[in-house]
Structures are given as structure tokens and as C-alpha cells.
Design an enzyme around this catalytic site. Sequence first.
Site, PDB file in Angstrom:
ATOM      1  N   SER A 144       0.832  -1.196   0.000  1.00 11.09           N
ATOM      2  CA  SER A 144       0.000   0.000   0.000  1.00 11.09           C
ATOM      3  C   SER A 144       0.876   1.259   0.000  1.00 11.09           C
ATOM      4  CB  SER A 144      -0.975  -0.029   1.173  1.00 11.09           C
ATOM      5  OG  SER A 144      -2.001   0.929   0.999  1.00 11.09           O
ATOM      6  N   ASP A 244      -9.643  -5.100  -4.897  1.00 11.88           N
ATOM      7  CA  ASP A 244      -9.035  -3.901  -4.302  1.00 11.88           C
ATOM      8  C   ASP A 244      -9.546  -2.694  -5.082  1.00 11.88           C
ATOM      9  OD1 ASP A 244      -7.404  -1.853  -3.389  1.00 11.88           O
ATOM     10  OD2 ASP A 244      -5.526  -2.926  -3.716  1.00 11.88           O
ATOM     11  N   HIS A 274      -7.968  -5.421  -0.519  1.00 13.43           N
ATOM     12  CA  HIS A 274      -6.805  -4.632  -0.106  1.00 13.43           C
ATOM     13  C   HIS A 274      -6.354  -5.108   1.275  1.00 13.43           C
ATOM     14  CE1 HIS A 274      -4.191  -1.177  -0.762  1.00 13.43           C
ATOM     15  NE2 HIS A 274      -4.280  -0.937   0.534  1.00 13.43           N
TER      16      HIS A 274
END
Length: 304
Positions: A144, A244, A274
Site C-alpha cells: 500500500s 481492491d 486490499h
Amino acid sequence: MPFPHLQANPNFVDGVASRDVVISDSPSIWARVFLPEKASLVRDDKAFKKVPVILYFHGGAFVILSPDISFYHQYCEKIARKTNAVVVSVDYRLIPENRLPAAYDDAFTALSWLKTQATAANELVDPWLATYADFGKIFLMGDSAGANIVHHLSVRASSSDLEPLAIRGQILVQPMTGGPDRLRSEVVGAKNGSFSFQTNDWLWRLALPKGSDMSHPYCNLPAAVMELAKVPLPPALVVLGGVDWMHDRQFEYVASLRKTKKEVELLDYEKAKHGFFIYDTEETGNFLRALAGFVTKRSREARA
């Protein structure tokens, strides 16, 4: 709900030990080092056989989390155990107090610290790194926001003198990226409640230099890559999740890497959300095996 913190454990538990190290006093940067027990059992010519080093950067939208958060501590243990690599998980400065590029600067400071560890006199080197680390097999990894950091760190490292360090690969797991337009996966995420345009835009306003919008290269990774045709980036493993909300923009990032002739492997897990890697799922198991394969392959190429 606050996330629990875990203390480092210098003794081997379930095959991994950990300890905290100071990278910089000003700014304050520290890291948690994870040592796989397998590395301590492998000897070559009466000395310990050196293993790769994974420099890891956690996620959290640049605004929360740290290496001692329980699920990141446990995740880095899994990475160390599966790859038989020393994992150095870095705590970098967060927004909104420290806008970008503060996190990028801290990442480069951590990489430079590794160089210092590789070249310093023995008494100044972290004992685990001195004994087990192969500084010719460095991998940059993050998820991320941490994967966003890895991209920018790889670019900066490409024009830096890091010898005797050698970066053999970068692993970007669901990199945080954005842009001024609205893509399909974001629209779908907004409809099902897993994504908020307002929250996303607000976070980027806090993270980016004042006066910048989401076309900024810190944010818009696909567009930023197109300016890097002549920049020699290390081979990349990019990991995506099909559900995601950033999937489509991340896929554009991979396409941009390929257009600029960068070496990239793509893992795209259709059902992964995610942050899927935090949980013990089939996708997580497959990913960790693929990660170990990538590290092993690129490490072998270093010896060729």
C-alpha cells in the site's frame, strides 16, 4: 479500535527472532529486524552462510501503523520464515505532521544505513546483520503506502552510490496510487462501501506537498513511470487484488512499467481485497510462496 503493539522477541519463537534498532536520531527512525532461525543453522566453510535482506515498508495510507503493530510484526515473521531472509521493517515519519517526501527521505536514510552497516568497522555493525546479511542481495518491499515508498526509493536508488549494496528486486504489494480521474474499480468500491472518494482525496491532500493535486508524481504512479524510460529500475514483483478499489490504477502502473521496458512480474489474485496478506487465506499462502520464489530466483541471478 486501537491496534495492539508487540514487543520484539530476541529469542527464536516459531522459527523467527526479532530486535529493534535505531537508524537515525534526527529525524527519529527505527526498524524491527526479523531473523529466521534457518539462517542460523546454515553454515558454509565453518561460517554462517549469508542470506538476503528485505527492507520492508508498512502500509497505512502514510498516516497510521508501524512495524510493531501486531499484524505487521506477525506478517514480517512470515516473510522471514518463508524467504529465509533477514527482514528490516522500517518505521518512517507519518502525515499530516510530515508531508511527503518525508517518508521517502526516511526510506532512503534506512537504505543508506544498510550501506553503513555493510561498510562500517565490526564493532559498529548490528550483530545480526554482520553475521547473516548478504548486502549484495537487497530487496525493497512494501504494501500500500509502503509499496508507493518502494517505487520512489527504487527511482532514487538508481542514481545513488550504494556500493557494496546491490538491489536485486523490488516487491510492491497493492501500491497506493491515485489520479485526477475516476477508474472503474474505484467506482465499484464506492458503490459497495469499501472505498470513499472523499476520504481518499482528503488523505492525498494531507500527504502531498501543499498546493499539489492528484496528478502529482508522488500520487499518480502510472503517469510517473512514463517519465522513467531511461531509469534502470530493479526487477519488480507487483501483487494486486481483484477486489481492491485501487486495482485498475495499479494495473495501469504495471502496464506503464512494461511500456518503459522494465522487468516486471505480476500476481493478480481475483478474490483478494486490499490488505489480503494480513489474513491466513489461500491467496496469502500462494503469495508467500511466489515471494520466496522471486527472492530465490533473483538471488541466484546475483551469483551468475
